[in-house]
Design an enzyme around this catalytic site. Structure first.
Site, short mmCIF file in Angstrom:
data_model
loop_
_atom_site.label_atom_id
_atom_site.label_comp_id
_atom_site.label_asym_id
_atom_site.label_seq_id
_atom_site.Cartn_x
_atom_site.Cartn_y
_atom_site.Cartn_z
N LYS A 298 6.10 -4.58 15.83
CA LYS A 298 6.51 -3.18 15.97
C LYS A 298 7.18 -2.56 16.96
CE LYS A 298 4.83 -2.53 11.73
NZ LYS A 298 5.87 -2.29 10.65
N GLN B 29 0.87 -1.29 -0.07
CA GLN B 29 -0.09 0.18 -0.05
C GLN B 29 0.67 1.39 -0.11
OE1 GLN B 29 -2.06 1.04 3.80
NE2 GLN B 29 -3.87 1.76 2.60
N TYR C 230 1.66 -8.33 15.20
CA TYR C 230 1.75 -7.16 14.62
C TYR C 230 2.57 -6.09 15.42
CZ TYR C 230 1.08 -3.03 11.57
OH TYR C 230 1.34 -2.02 10.71
C1 VAH Z 1 -2.97 -2.25 9.80
N1 VAH Z 1 -3.19 -0.31 8.08
O1 VAH Z 1 -4.36 -1.80 9.90
C2 VAH Z 1 -2.20 -1.18 9.33
C3 VAH Z 1 -1.69 0.04 10.32
C4 VAH Z 1 -2.26 1.53 12.16
C5 VAH Z 1 -2.88 0.35 11.35
O2 VAH Z 1 -0.67 -0.41 10.90
O3 VAH Z 1 -2.60 -3.06 10.40
#
Ligand code: VAH
Length: 321
Positions: free
Chosen positions: A146, A12, A142
């Site tokens: 990070k 993206q 996720y």
């Molecule tokens: C997600 N678009 O939805 C990403 C982003 C803040 C969200 O990191 O995983």
């Protein structure tokens, strides 16, 4: 001019960042690296390579072949996809990052950009105006990648002097690249659904408020941070970055001022739990103070521009209603 390598160029952000960087630095100075995905036409007007960030030798090779001195490492799995396969998320988001950091260090790369996210925050962060130094206790893999990634990047700055720069992006809305496995994807899907079907089933509750940003603002912030003098960008962990916060219902209402008849129904799925663990708004005063950040697109301007760009394209593709 910098000699740039962008990993994850078919994603993206990469789909728009590569052309943007090429317009600034020259097409031949920006190498688009993609994994298996076939990169769109926007990538083919300059150097384009396939690259698996799980392959250290391949990364080394690309840096040397193209004499790279600046890397934007975007290749990653987003929150919803990552929650479906946490082990893969760790491999891609962290093992891949470590490979790129090592290759950058060994080959004398000057500067490296890496995207963190509001996904780094957890339920114990302040729900509104989450400050720069909020507790970072995410409840998604996720988010774990990070936080770990920010710490790993900062280590490479402290230990080896690699000038790593990081933004904690909010949900990004693009009129070019379709969404890919994120929790904030609803805010892109809704535009396609409205223009193609006249209705949308939203996978979050109507009252779910999340920090969001239009892609032109994200590109502006990314280049501002990367071009800032070192003394203006002293933070090598993630900078909070913000623009607009709105609920799914508020977005639908704003779209309805342009297209009155469309209907939205709300049917929360497993992504609701992820969204509920993130702050509703972010304090990005450090970015605004250190390197002069300010956003250009509010909700009204973003919606108007998304519809103005998508409507003719979907109509020409015979997909509009
Ligand atoms: C997600 N678009 O939805 C990403 C982003 C803040 C969200 O990191 O995983």
């Amino acid at each position: 001019m910098p000699r740039v390598l962008v990993t994850g160029s078919a994603g993206q952000i990469g789909t728009e960042l590569v052309p943007h960087l090429r317009s600034l630095y020259g097409k031949d100075n920006v190498v688009a690296a993609i994994h298996k995905a076939s990169g769109g036409p926007s990538l083919r007007d300059g150097p384009l390579v396939t690259l698996d960030t799980g392959d250290s030798a391949a990364i080394d090779g690309a840096i040397r072949e193209f004499n790279v001195d600046t890397i934007y490492h975007l290749a990653a799995l987003l929150s919803a996809t990552g929650e479906n396969d946490p082990q893969l998320a760790w491999r891609v988001n962290i093992d891949g990052l470590r490979n790129v950091l090592e290759a950058a260090r060994k080959n004398g790369v000057r500067k490296l950009f890496w995207p963190s996210s509001i996904g780094a925050f957890g339920p114990d962060a302040p729900r509104t105006n989450a400050p720069q130094n909020s507790p970072l206790n995410p409840t998604t893999m996720y988010g774990v990648t990070k936080v770990a990634g920010e710490l790993l990047c900062n280590y490479y700055f402290v230990k080896y002097g690699l000038d790593v720069r990081i933004l904690r992006y909010p949900g990004l809305i693009s009129n070019v690249a379709p969404p890919g496995g994120g929790t904030t994807d609803y805010a892109v899907e809704i535009f396609y659904a409205v223009l193609q079907k006249g209705s949308y089933v939203c996978f979050l509750r109507e009252d779910t408020v999340l920090p969001m940003m239009y892609m032109p603002d994200a590109l502006k912030a990314t280049v501002m941070l990367m071009e800032a003098e070192p003394k203006k960008a002293p933070r090598h962990l993630g900078y909070n970055l913000a623009a607009i916060s709105f609920s799914a219902g508020e977005l639908a209402a704003e779209i309805r001022t342009h297209i009155p008849g469309f209907t939205v129904t709300y049917s929360p799925d497993q992504r609701q739990k992820i969204a509920d663990s993130w702050p509703m708004s972010i304090d990005d005063s450090e970015a605004r103070r250190d390197w002069g950040w300010k956003h250009d697109y509010d909700l009204q301007r973003m919606v108007a521009d998304m519809l103005a760009k998508l409507r003719p394209r979907l109509t020409s593709e015979g997909k509009g209603v």
